[in-house]
Design a protein around this motif. Structure first.
Motif, short mmCIF file in Angstrom:
data_model
loop_
_atom_site.label_atom_id
_atom_site.label_comp_id
_atom_site.label_asym_id
_atom_site.label_seq_id
_atom_site.Cartn_x
_atom_site.Cartn_y
_atom_site.Cartn_z
N LYS A 258 52.65 18.89 -24.73
CA LYS A 258 53.79 18.22 -24.13
C LYS A 258 53.28 17.50 -22.89
O LYS A 258 52.42 18.04 -22.17
CB LYS A 258 54.88 19.22 -23.75
CG LYS A 258 56.21 18.61 -23.39
CD LYS A 258 57.27 19.70 -23.25
CE LYS A 258 58.65 19.09 -23.02
NZ LYS A 258 59.70 20.16 -22.94
N GLU A 259 53.79 16.29 -22.64
CA GLU A 259 53.26 15.50 -21.53
C GLU A 259 54.38 14.96 -20.64
O GLU A 259 55.42 14.55 -21.14
CB GLU A 259 52.43 14.33 -22.06
CG GLU A 259 51.24 14.76 -22.91
CD GLU A 259 50.49 13.57 -23.50
OE1 GLU A 259 50.28 12.59 -22.77
OE2 GLU A 259 50.13 13.64 -24.69
N TYR A 260 54.14 14.99 -19.34
CA TYR A 260 55.04 14.39 -18.35
C TYR A 260 54.20 13.54 -17.39
O TYR A 260 52.98 13.70 -17.31
CB TYR A 260 55.75 15.46 -17.53
CG TYR A 260 56.80 16.26 -18.25
CD1 TYR A 260 58.00 15.67 -18.65
CD2 TYR A 260 56.62 17.61 -18.51
CE1 TYR A 260 58.99 16.41 -19.29
CE2 TYR A 260 57.60 18.36 -19.16
CZ TYR A 260 58.78 17.75 -19.53
OH TYR A 260 59.75 18.49 -20.17
N ASP A 261 54.87 12.70 -16.61
CA ASP A 261 54.17 11.94 -15.57
C ASP A 261 53.73 12.85 -14.44
O ASP A 261 52.73 12.58 -13.77
CB ASP A 261 55.06 10.84 -15.00
CG ASP A 261 55.15 9.64 -15.93
OD1 ASP A 261 54.29 9.52 -16.83
OD2 ASP A 261 56.08 8.83 -15.77
N LEU A 262 54.49 13.94 -14.21
CA LEU A 262 54.23 14.82 -13.08
C LEU A 262 53.89 16.23 -13.54
O LEU A 262 54.56 16.78 -14.42
CB LEU A 262 55.46 14.87 -12.16
CG LEU A 262 55.93 13.54 -11.56
CD1 LEU A 262 57.22 13.74 -10.78
CD2 LEU A 262 54.86 12.95 -10.66
N TYR A 263 52.89 16.83 -12.90
CA TYR A 263 52.55 18.21 -13.21
C TYR A 263 53.70 19.15 -12.84
O TYR A 263 53.89 20.20 -13.48
CB TYR A 263 51.29 18.63 -12.45
CG TYR A 263 50.03 17.97 -12.94
CD1 TYR A 263 49.54 18.23 -14.21
CD2 TYR A 263 49.33 17.09 -12.14
CE1 TYR A 263 48.38 17.62 -14.68
CE2 TYR A 263 48.17 16.47 -12.59
CZ TYR A 263 47.70 16.74 -13.86
OH TYR A 263 46.56 16.14 -14.32
N SER A 264 54.43 18.80 -11.82
CA SER A 264 55.51 19.67 -11.38
C SER A 264 56.55 19.88 -12.48
O SER A 264 57.16 20.95 -12.59
CB SER A 264 56.17 19.11 -10.13
OG SER A 264 56.62 17.78 -10.34
N LEU A 265 56.75 18.88 -13.35
CA LEU A 265 57.70 19.04 -14.45
C LEU A 265 57.15 20.02 -15.49
O LEU A 265 57.92 20.78 -16.10
CB LEU A 265 57.99 17.68 -15.10
CG LEU A 265 58.66 16.65 -14.18
CD1 LEU A 265 58.86 15.32 -14.90
CD2 LEU A 265 60.01 17.18 -13.67
N CYS A 266 55.85 20.00 -15.70
CA CYS A 266 55.22 20.98 -16.59
C CYS A 266 55.43 22.40 -16.04
O CYS A 266 55.72 23.33 -16.79
CB CYS A 266 53.73 20.70 -16.74
SG CYS A 266 53.30 19.28 -17.76
N VAL A 267 55.26 22.55 -14.74
CA VAL A 267 55.41 23.87 -14.13
C VAL A 267 56.86 24.35 -14.25
O VAL A 267 57.12 25.53 -14.52
CB VAL A 267 54.96 23.85 -12.66
CG1 VAL A 267 55.22 25.19 -11.98
CG2 VAL A 267 53.47 23.50 -12.57
#
Length: 304
Positions: free
Chosen positions: A205-214
């Motif tokens: 899964k991919e997001y522009d921001l790492y914070s969304l992954c967290v």
């Protein structure tokens, strides 16, 4: 085939510093007007000094900065300990942000003359090519593909790809990833490409921001977040009761300062600053990441 481990710990780097020649006028310690990297004359909060009367012949980027009266720096702002923006106070903190400030100081620009721009990982090269920023400091791994479009000073830090998981997760290393463990990372980043290539059975899964992954990790929507272990340690330190870093780094990532391609004068200036300013580098590390307990040495620059 899975990639073998190539690091046994974070920050395995050469300690030897290179003695450079051919310095430009106004470089950090040449005694010719510029002394921005003069180790020991700053303080614990800002261990660098702002150079004066800087001259840097042959650098179109420096000429632009001088004409504009400011330096525009691309950074991350969602990576605690590295590049972070407190939206409440407006304060930017982190190891990478301070490296960016040190570079600006060595060129004669103090804090008031720095304009920070948050640039997503996927847009970094284009932002430099377009001239939207003068240089980029933000967990930017040096690789040959990127060097086709831009240049890098450094490296100023070496780390490796790691895993962040929930505190109660059974995942102990990359060997435990499988078809039932979704892994999240930043769009266009080297770590997500490594997962796709070396762990093809693992959903991503991919997001522009790492914070969304967290956020997805904490809510149970993904089972792991992957990127450079230095970034993951910052997140784990922020929410130690919810998430943890596991395993050993399973790649080598060398962080560099992204520059416009062909600006050899600026690249040489920054490499000299890094080489001559070891005490400043250590002060910046101690200030931002020292409490992590990680022991590192500044890597030697690569004057390619």
């Amino acid at each position: 085939m899975r990639k073998s481990r190539t690091l046994t710990g974070i920050g395995i780097a050469a300690a030897a510093l290179l003695a450079l020649t051919g310095c430009q006028g106004g470089t950090p310690s040449d005694g010719n007007g510029g002394d921005g990297g003069d180790a020991g004359t700053g303080n614990a909060e800002n261990p660098w000094t702002v150079a004066t009367d800087v001259k840097l012949e042959g650098s179109p980027t420096f000429d632009k900065m001088t004409a504009d009266g400011k330096v525009i720096v691309g950074v991350k702002e969602d990576q605690p300990g590295l590049g972070y923006l407190d939206v409440t106070t407006g304060e930017r903190t982190g190891f990478d942000v301070d490296i960016a400030r040190w570079v600006a100081a060595s060129l004669g620009f103090d804090e008031d003359a720095i304009e920070f721009k948050a640039i997503p990982s996927a847009n970094r090269e284009q932002a430099i090519v377009n001239g939207d920023i003068d240089y980029y400091v933000g967990t930017y791994s040096i690789n040959d593909k990127r060097k086709e479009q831009i240049d890098f000073a450094g490296p100023y830090f070496i780390t490796g790809q790691g895993l962040l998981v929930a505190k109660d997760s059974d995942i102990a290393s990359e060997k435990d990833l499988n078809k039932d463990t979704t892994v999240c990372s930043a769009t266009g980043s080297t770590p997500i490409q490594n997962i796709k290539e070396n762990f093809p059975e693992v959903p991503t899964k991919e997001y522009d921001l790492y914070s969304l992954c967290v956020e997805d990790l904490i809510s149970g929507k993904v089972q792991a977040v992957t990127t450079d272990q230095a970034i993951l340690i910052g997140y784990a330190a922020k929410d130690p009761d919810l998430i943890k870093v596991v395993g050993e780094p399973f790649s080598v990532e060398k962080y560099g300062i992204g520059l416009p391609k062909g600006d050899d004068a600026l690249r040489s200036h920054i490499n000299t600053m890094l080489t001559d300013g070891g005490d400043v580098w250590q002060g910046i590390f101690d200030k931002n990441l020292g409490q992590s307990g990680i022991k590192v040495e500044q890597p030697a620059v690569d004057n390619y």
